[in-house]
Design a protein around this motif. Sequence first.
Motif, short mmCIF file in Angstrom:
data_model
loop_
_atom_site.label_atom_id
_atom_site.label_comp_id
_atom_site.label_asym_id
_atom_site.label_seq_id
_atom_site.Cartn_x
_atom_site.Cartn_y
_atom_site.Cartn_z
N CYS A 31 -3.45 4.01 5.55
CA CYS A 31 -3.31 5.01 4.48
C CYS A 31 -4.49 5.04 3.52
O CYS A 31 -4.60 5.94 2.70
CB CYS A 31 -2.01 4.80 3.70
SG CYS A 31 -2.00 3.32 2.65
N CYS B 59 0.84 -1.19 0.00
CA CYS B 59 0.00 0.00 0.00
C CYS B 59 0.89 1.24 0.00
O CYS B 59 2.11 1.16 -0.06
CB CYS B 59 -0.91 -0.01 1.22
SG CYS B 59 0.01 0.15 2.77
N LEU B 60 0.26 2.40 0.13
CA LEU B 60 1.02 3.65 0.10
C LEU B 60 1.96 3.80 1.30
O LEU B 60 3.08 4.29 1.16
CB LEU B 60 0.01 4.82 0.07
CG LEU B 60 0.56 6.24 0.03
CD1 LEU B 60 1.45 6.46 -1.18
CD2 LEU B 60 -0.61 7.23 0.01
N CYS B 61 1.54 3.36 2.49
CA CYS B 61 2.34 3.60 3.70
C CYS B 61 3.19 2.42 4.12
O CYS B 61 4.08 2.56 4.95
CB CYS B 61 1.43 4.02 4.85
SG CYS B 61 0.48 2.69 5.60
N GLY B 62 2.92 1.23 3.58
CA GLY B 62 3.69 0.05 3.93
C GLY B 62 3.09 -0.81 5.03
O GLY B 62 3.67 -1.83 5.40
N ALA B 63 1.93 -0.43 5.55
CA ALA B 63 1.28 -1.24 6.58
C ALA B 63 0.64 -2.50 6.01
O ALA B 63 0.19 -3.37 6.75
CB ALA B 63 0.23 -0.41 7.34
N CYS C 290 -5.95 -0.73 3.07
CA CYS C 290 -5.11 -0.41 4.22
C CYS C 290 -5.85 0.56 5.13
O CYS C 290 -6.25 1.65 4.70
CB CYS C 290 -3.79 0.21 3.77
SG CYS C 290 -2.78 0.72 5.18
#
Length: 139
Positions: A79, A12-16, A76
């Motif tokens: 994010c 995803c965008l934030c890495g979570a 996610c």
Amino acid sequence: MNNKKTDKTGSCLCGAVAFIISGDMRNIVACHCGQCQRTHGHYAAYSRCQLEDLSFTEDRGLKWYRSSENAERGFCGECGASIFWRPTGGDAISVAAGSLDSTGDLKLVGHIFCDDIPDYYSLEDDLPKYPGSSKGGFD
Ligand SMILES: [Zn+2]
């Protein structure tokens, strides 16, 4: 065959949410349905893999939203990225092409739910276009 041998990573965008796909992936199909418009902000571009080929290296942000009686969408919770579409009880999962670190040899091969295309854009390519589901037409 549309399938391409892959060992792909994505997030995803934030890495979570981060994942690895080891196995064949379907080429990319653009979905213009109203639900994809709502959750992606425009139409969606999805590849697909077998559920058993998908493993998570990070899933603390992963949430599932039941978007219809037949399917749920993975996103996610940190994010807001829309990443997955999964039919209930199916053995495959659609993966947003934009979440992949590299799409490699995968290509856009067609469009589905073209009857739902809003007035602000039109399709200019010569790829196959289905008014609704392709009913397996891209498998
Ligand atoms: Zn995230």
